[in-house]
Design a protein around this motif. Structure first.
Motif, PDB file in Angstrom:
ATOM      1  N   TYR A 122      76.569  87.183  35.957  1.00  0.00           N
ATOM      2  CA  TYR A 122      75.113  87.176  36.013  1.00  0.00           C
ATOM      3  C   TYR A 122      74.651  87.503  37.434  1.00  0.00           C
ATOM      4  N   PHE A 169      75.544  88.581  27.832  1.00  0.00           N
ATOM      5  CA  PHE A 169      74.279  89.276  28.070  1.00  0.00           C
ATOM      6  C   PHE A 169      74.385  90.733  27.640  1.00  0.00           C
ATOM      7  N   ASN A 204      71.431  81.495  37.780  1.00  0.00           N
ATOM      8  CA  ASN A 204      72.660  81.239  37.026  1.00  0.00           C
ATOM      9  C   ASN A 204      72.994  79.745  36.984  1.00  0.00           C
ATOM     10  N   TRP A 216      71.593  91.176  33.711  1.00  0.00           N
ATOM     11  CA  TRP A 216      70.799  90.194  32.978  1.00  0.00           C
ATOM     12  C   TRP A 216      70.349  90.791  31.648  1.00  0.00           C
ATOM     13  N   ALA A 228      69.066  84.789  35.593  1.00  0.00           N
ATOM     14  CA  ALA A 228      70.392  85.344  35.869  1.00  0.00           C
ATOM     15  C   ALA A 228      70.753  85.184  37.343  1.00  0.00           C
ATOM     16  N   THR A 269      68.297  97.951  37.746  1.00  0.00           N
ATOM     17  CA  THR A 269      69.313  97.497  36.794  1.00  0.00           C
ATOM     18  C   THR A 269      69.907  98.681  36.040  1.00  0.00           C
ATOM     19  N   GLN A 308      63.612  86.323  32.961  1.00  0.00           N
ATOM     20  CA  GLN A 308      64.985  86.649  32.570  1.00  0.00           C
ATOM     21  C   GLN A 308      65.845  86.975  33.785  1.00  0.00           C
ATOM     22  N   ARG A 309      65.330  87.827  34.659  1.00  0.00           N
ATOM     23  CA  ARG A 309      66.126  88.195  35.833  1.00  0.00           C
ATOM     24  C   ARG A 309      66.305  87.005  36.769  1.00  0.00           C
TER      25      ARG A 309
END
Length: 430
Positions: free
Chosen positions: A286, A330, A279, A291, A276, A349, A272-273
């Motif tokens: 992003y 997101f 992108n 994310w 992002a 994050t 997932q990260r």
């Protein structure tokens, strides 16, 4: 290497976000029924999944001293009593049928709302919270004994076999006058907790072959160098882990792949990260600390021409990576709820969002936003709603990372243990 003061600051930050999310369940649970609102919009019906998460949240809040144990017990009893006494039957205005509950219920009457389906997965999330209550309130007192009794009765009443509708796989749901929905739970998704609960039932348990049939729909993929059982939306990799400690335990499929579901979710979090950061579709906002694609609200079905590119946007949908759908929306909460799996990337994050909150650059915790979307003279779309099933994972998954409370409680639940063993999980704490 972080300092002691950094660790204290992180601890205070996690406290803050957990307590902010807890506040949703304090403010949006009906005092008579105990049902928890789907979202904080006026007139919202209750969500039975959010109600189940609320039961776990009360246990966390009591354990941390954020609310008194007696208040947590009172809230829990109110909910369990109502669920047990609400009308079960085939009538279209009942609360449930055969132990299952409708996806949405009227907050005050508990009757079916929005002509919703009798939901197998939302009932499973509700029952997971019910079992947490039965495990947490373990003292030799009349009020806590009542909680244990009600929790046991509610779980044992669910007729999982009926939900098979003559097949090997559990149906998504049922509607009065129409019957079962045409969809069944097949392949890796949020229904892992459902199958464990259905297999562990001493009254209406399904057979191990049903779990084997579910496994046949798995998709094993390699994305950005990570091999894992694929699911695009992040919530799929989290919802079952709210309740069950999958560290070190493996079913037949995972034995063959040499990892467990916890590691699988860890890899999905890194994917997932990475998505992002890469992108590939060029959305605004992003990045390394921005994310989390999951099931969420969105700007609405429309198109915009932006810098020579046609952008299509969606309403509520299950957004996922890397194959989509992705419209630039997101959800920070989704990244937050992966804290137990990958603290080394999730904590930065959380710190980023914490800092951004102070400057007003990030919307309400639990909301979603889209910085690509254009609205007149302003850029960006921000969800105005807080949603119960977004708030619950923040409290529960933070706590599983910090103390393991919910995991520990359900490791001692015989129904969960029996369900896992019936699904042929072994090793680790089993």
């Amino acid at each position: 290497m972080g300092t002691v003061s950094d660790a204290i600051a992180d601890d205070e930050m996690l406290d803050k976000f957990q307590r902010d999310a807890l506040d949703y369940f304090v403010r949006h649970a009906d005092p008579v029924t105990g049902l928890v609102a789907d979202r904080d919009r006026p007139g919202s019906p209750a969500s039975i999944a959010a109600t189940g998460m609320g039961l776990a949240v009360y246990a966390v809040a009591a354990e941390r001293g954020w609310i008194g144990r007696e208040e947590a017990g009172r809230r829990t009893r109110t909910t369990l009593r109502f669920l047990m006494n609400s009308h079960q039957g085939a009538e279209p205005d009942a609360s449930g049928h055969r132990g299952f509950f409708y996806h949405f219920l009227d907050m005050r009457t508990g009757q079916r709302a929005w002509k919703s389906e009798l939901s197998t997965i939302d009932t499973a999330l509700l029952m997971a919270g019910v079992l947490v209550s039965g495990r947490y309130f373990d003292r030799d007192r009349e009020d806590e004994a009542e909680i244990r009794k009600l929790a046991d009765q509610l779980y044992r009443r669910v007729d999982w076999r009926w939900a098979l509708n003559g097949g090997a796989l559990v149906c998504h749901g049922w509607k009065p006058g129409k019957g079962f929905l045409p969809y069944r739970w097949l392949g890796y998704d949020e229904a892992l907790i459902l199958y464990v609960l259905a297999l562990g039932s001493p009254t209406y348990g399904i057979e191990p072959e049903c779990y084997s049939a579910w496994l046949t729909g798995y998709r094993w993929k390699t994305i950005y160098g990570h091999e894992f059982v694929y699911a695009g939306p992040l919530f799929i990799h989290q919802f079952s882990h709210m309740w069950i400690d999958f560290r070190g335990i493996r079913d037949a499929f995972m034995h063959g792949r040499g990892l467990d579901y916890f590691e699988n979710s860890r890899r999905a979090t890194f994917v997932q990260r990475e998505y992002a950061m890469r992108n590939p579709r060029g959305f605004d906002g992003y990045g390394q600390n921005s994310w989390g694609l999951t099931a969420s609200d969105g700007p609405g079905r429309q198109r915009q021409q932006i810098d020579g590119t046609t952008r299509s946007y969606f309403d509520y949908c299950a957004r996922g990576v890397p194959f989509g759908p992705d419209d630039g929306t997101f959800s920070p909460w989704a990244a937050f709820a992966s804290l137990p799996f990958a603290p080394e990337i999730v904590l930065p994050t959380i710190r980023h969002v914490h800092a951004s909150e102070r400057t007003g650059d990030v919307p309400l915790l639990g909301a979603s936003f889209n910085r690509t979307f254009r609205t007149g003279s302003e850029d960006g779309w921000f969800s105005t709603d807080q949603v119960g099933i977004n708030q619950g994972p923040i409290v529960v998954m933070f706590e599983n990372h910090r103390s393991g409370l919910i995991w520990r409680l359900l490791r001692g639940c015989s129904y969960i243990v029996d369900g896992l063993r019936s699904a042929r999980f072994s090793a680790g704490w089993l």
